[in-house]
Design an enzyme around this catalytic site. Structure first.
Site, PDB file in Angstrom:
ATOM      1  N   ASN A  66      58.490  39.065  39.402  1.00 46.33           N
ATOM      2  CA  ASN A  66      57.487  38.043  39.101  1.00 46.33           C
ATOM      3  C   ASN A  66      58.151  36.698  38.834  1.00 46.33           C
ATOM      4  O   ASN A  66      57.703  35.652  39.307  1.00 46.33           O
ATOM      5  CB  ASN A  66      56.667  38.445  37.880  1.00 46.33           C
ATOM      6  N   ARG A 430      51.384  33.361  51.650  1.00 45.06           N
ATOM      7  CA  ARG A 430      52.722  33.095  51.126  1.00 45.06           C
ATOM      8  C   ARG A 430      53.594  34.354  51.089  1.00 45.06           C
ATOM      9  O   ARG A 430      53.177  35.383  50.575  1.00 45.06           O
ATOM     10  CB  ARG A 430      52.604  32.521  49.713  1.00 45.06           C
ATOM     11  N   HIS A 460      41.117  33.540  52.709  1.00 47.76           N
ATOM     12  CA  HIS A 460      41.446  34.556  51.712  1.00 47.76           C
ATOM     13  C   HIS A 460      40.334  35.598  51.586  1.00 47.76           C
ATOM     14  O   HIS A 460      40.483  36.587  50.880  1.00 47.76           O
ATOM     15  CB  HIS A 460      41.686  33.854  50.370  1.00 47.76           C
ATOM     16  N   TYR A 493      46.709  48.464  42.965  1.00 43.33           N
ATOM     17  CA  TYR A 493      45.872  47.389  42.440  1.00 43.33           C
ATOM     18  C   TYR A 493      44.465  47.918  42.191  1.00 43.33           C
ATOM     19  O   TYR A 493      43.955  48.738  42.960  1.00 43.33           O
ATOM     20  CB  TYR A 493      45.758  46.228  43.432  1.00 43.33           C
ATOM     21  N   ARG A 589      43.557  38.419  33.992  1.00 42.85           N
ATOM     22  CA  ARG A 589      44.830  39.141  33.975  1.00 42.85           C
ATOM     23  C   ARG A 589      46.027  38.215  33.857  1.00 42.85           C
ATOM     24  O   ARG A 589      46.963  38.466  33.118  1.00 42.85           O
ATOM     25  CB  ARG A 589      44.933  39.989  35.230  1.00 42.85           C
ATOM     26  N   HIS A 617      43.172  43.455  39.712  1.00 39.95           N
ATOM     27  CA  HIS A 617      43.029  42.520  40.818  1.00 39.95           C
ATOM     28  C   HIS A 617      41.577  42.257  41.201  1.00 39.95           C
ATOM     29  O   HIS A 617      41.287  41.302  41.928  1.00 39.95           O
ATOM     30  CB  HIS A 617      43.798  43.067  42.040  1.00 39.95           C
TER      31      HIS A 617
END
EC number: 2.7.4.1
Length: 724
Positions: A66, A430, A460, A493, A589, A617
């Site tokens: 992360n 990305r 998206h 997720y 989150r 998620h």
């Protein structure tokens, strides 16, 4: 691409993506420090003794991964702003320079905490379980011989030592690669010579040096890191040279590069060029181990153009993501890992022989992953569409797919069967750009109609449309979800998806794909909330509507679950609603720039975060809308967070959930998350988080375990009903 529609905010870099306006530090928390608070919560999973030991090891690596992405994107973006002389304050009142200083002040203690946890606690606990992570000095004579043999046969041929001298310039050091810097002396001279040895990628990061455990005995692993093995055998690389010192280091490069899509003739060429530029982008961080060599450090920082503030000491391990290999070890003690979980087919789709289209016609199906199976629902939906001769067309948007995606061969097969197949592949996703370029190429070669999205906007939205010739006419079916079409993350997720043939929703999805592939300028939809056209205004209207309900004495409540929250207009609308008396529960989150619990501003707003074995998620939005019965309020799910980029710089889709049983299910999910006293954290006014305390040990169970138990119980009930 010939059409270039007007794009809102298309050239705004993500690091400064809020619209212009006055800064209000009393209203907003800093986005970048809030994200570090999120990663602090991730690190806590490694620190928490209640987490199974090998999962603690895994969380050490997740924390570092992360942080790697954070430095590439966020720190890289802030540094780019400073190079351009950008000194504008963010909404919390901090300049880029102040934000970078705050980041360093937070990261350094977190790295020490990570190192102390690994060295002082986890490593000894692993040893007690027969997993010994050793240095060269810890090995016995036989193990050193085994290590040297492995090095000679497997590592030595791969290594490429690169010395720096007048004939050999400073070598290119790739992003996130681990290296050993070496100080060499020629036997006839005492001046320092620098050499770099790259630790090979694609090889196991830890090498077992003991013999195989005899059958019937608990496994014993005695392992040494690949970096340590290379260091111990370094002399083999530099015969007759004197090795004065060696030092491990790791470079992070900027991934926040600008692109100008408006003037691009070919988007794929533009993305490919960006990938090439990213490889050689400026360094933003160098990490090193304990007691670094001062001469090497001075040499590296000078050559890389870094300052002392860009240098970070890693007190224990240099490359924690390599510890995934340790977390994945096959051990005899099941308590060292989370209870295994295999997703279960949703009850409506439990019979894999049933025609999925008839199931959807009989009622909407909502899938809750990873508790329910992605393969038995979403993948099955696409697979049956491909194989069904009555299906005329399949349209799909792909943001991230993962290696070995089942959908690419399925879409290719559909095209080979002469079905109309269109696929939007988001080249700008990305760190997935290279894979998506390959995916697009494979689909195009098979005759799939491939489009790359809208100029200036990332697509998206998670949508699939199937058009079928049913007995009573042509009917459209669709899936709208909160997560990617990625079979791997679907097991890790938490996400939601809706399978429906509601004609108003499917008509909107048809129109959405026409917008994506044909560049229509449609700005109104029947039921979908679509960014960047209708979503933000509609959310603002619904928040203000709750405020009016509260002022009129009617029931008013907002519950919103998402990954991140920072869009300024939405935050200020929530403040207005809070002041009007609306109860607001936010489950965020990741980072959150809204400041909760401030008297006269946000005293009716509570912000919580749930961190655990699965990554939260899903996006769920609830507005009570004056209803006496809370479950009769309005529910929505979809792909967008309440962030500027999602609402105004991406194509996103949010769908209403209107069937009462599905509303009840969403309400139950939200209540479990809101009342989680095991995995739940509460955001304080100052931007820090406090973990909830479990006073009753019998209730020390988190949301993820609760949902697993509920899913198992639902399957058992369905099995009994089928048998009965």
């Amino acid at each position: 691409m010939t059409s270039k529609p007007t794009v809102i905010g298309s050239s705004v870099p993500d690091a400064v993506a809020s619209p212009p306006g006055e800064v209000s530090p009393e209203e907003f928390l800093n986005r970048d420090t809030s994200w570090l608070e999120f990663n602090r919560r991730v690190l806590h999973e490694a620190l928490d003794s209640r987490t199974p030991l090998l999962e603690r090891v895994r969380f050490l690596g997740i924390f570092s991964s992360n942080l790697d992405e954070y430095f590439m994107k966020r720190v890289g973006g802030l540094k780019r702003q400073m190079l351009r002389g950008w000194n504008q304050q963010s909404p919390d009142g901090m300049t880029p320079a102040q934000t970078l200083a705050a980041i360093r002040n937070m990261v350094v203690p977190l790295l020490k905490q990570q190192g102390d946890c690994f060295t002082g606690e986890i490593r000894p606990l692993l040893a007690a379980q027969g997993i010994h992570l050793l240095t060269w000095a810890d090995l016995n004579e036989e193990e050193r011989a085994n290590g040297a043999k492995y090095f000679s046969a497997n590592v030595f041929p791969v290594l490429t030592p690169l010395a720096v001298d007048p004939g050999n310039p400073f070598p290119f050091i790739s992003n996130l690669s681990t290296s050993l810097g070496v100080v060499l002396h020629h036997p006839d001279r005492n001046d320092n010579l620098f050499a770099r040895v790259k630790v090979p990628e694609g090889m196991p990061g830890w090498v077992q040096v003991n013999t195989v455990t005899p059958a019937g005995q608990a496994p014993v692993y005695r392992m040494i890191s690949l970096t340590e093995l290379i260091r111990a055998n370094m002399q083999d690389l530099f015969p007759d040279m004197a090795i004065v010192d060696t030092m491990g280091f790791r470079i992070t490069r900027n991934a926040d590069l600008e692109r100008d899509e408006e003037d691009a003739d070919d988007l794929m060429e533009l993305i490919e060029d960006e990938l090439r530029r990213r490889r050689f982008a400026n360094a933003v961080r160098v990490e090193h181990g304990k007691e670094p060599n001062a001469w090497i450090m001075e040499f590296l920082t000078r050559e890389l153009g870094l300052s002392p503030e860009d240098v970070y000491e890693m007190p224990a391990e240099l490359d924690y993501p390599d510890l995934k290999q340790i977390a994945d070890l096959n051990v005899g003690n099941p308590s060292l890992k989370y209870e295994p979980w295999t997703p279960i087919a949703p009850p409506a789709l439990a019979d894999d022989e049933t025609d999925i289209f008839s199931v959807i016609r009989s009622g909407d199906v909502m899938v809750h992953m990873p508790y329910e199976s992605f393969n038995a629902s979403v993948e099955r939906f696409v697979r049956q569409a491909v194989d069904d001769p009555k299906v005329l067309a399949i349209k799909m948007s792909l943001y991230r797919t993962g290696d070995g995606s089942p959908f690419i061969p399925l879409l290719i097969r559909a095209a080979e069967q002469r079905k109309q197949v269109a696929c939007l592949v988001e080249l700008k996703a990305r760190f997935d750009e290279e894979r998506n370029i390959q995916v697009a190429g494979a689909l195009e070669k098979a005759g799939v109609h491939v489009v790359y999205g809208v100029v200036g906007l990332k697509t998206h939205a998670k949508t699939t449309l199937v058009v079928r010739q049913d007995p009573d006419g042509i009917r459209s079916y669709c899936h709208i979800g909160t997560g990617n079409y990625h079979a791997g993350t679907a097991r890790l997720y938490t996400d939601l998806g809706l399978l429906t043939c509601d004609p108003e929703i499917t008509h909107d999805v048809v129109e959405l794909f026409h917008y994506l592939t044909g560049r229509s300028l449609k700005r109104d939809y029947r039921k979908l909330l679509v960014a960047p056209v209708t979503m933000q205004p509609r959310f603002l209207e619904m928040i203000d509507r709750e405020a009016e309900h509260a002022r009129q004495g009617r029931p008013a409540h907002i519950v919103a679950k998402m990954n991140s929250l920072e869009e300024r207009k939405v935050v200020r609308a929530l403040y207005r609603a809070s002041k009007a008396g609306v109860k607001i529960d936010l489950i965020v989150r990741g980072f959150c720039t809204l400041r909760p619990g401030v008297k006269g501003l946000s005293e009716n707003i509570r912000v919580s975060s749930v961190i655990g074995r699965f990554l939260e998620h899903s996006r769920i939005f609830y507005f009570r809308n004056g209803q006496e019965d809370a479950v009769h309020g309005e529910f929505y799910i979809g792909s967008a967070d309440w962030m500027y980029r999602n609402l105004l710089a991406r194509v996103e889709a949010i769908v209403p959930i209107e069937k009462q049983p599905l509303k009840q299910r969403l309400w139950d999910i939200l209540q479990v998350l809101l009342n989680d006293n095991r995995q739940g954290w509460d955001l304080l006014q100052d931007g820090t988080y406090v973990q909830r305390n479990v006073t009753d040990p019998t209730k020390d169970i988190g949301s993820h375990q609760i949902f697993m138990n509920l899913t198992r119980a639902a399957k058992a009930a369905a099995d009994r009903a089928a048998a009965g």
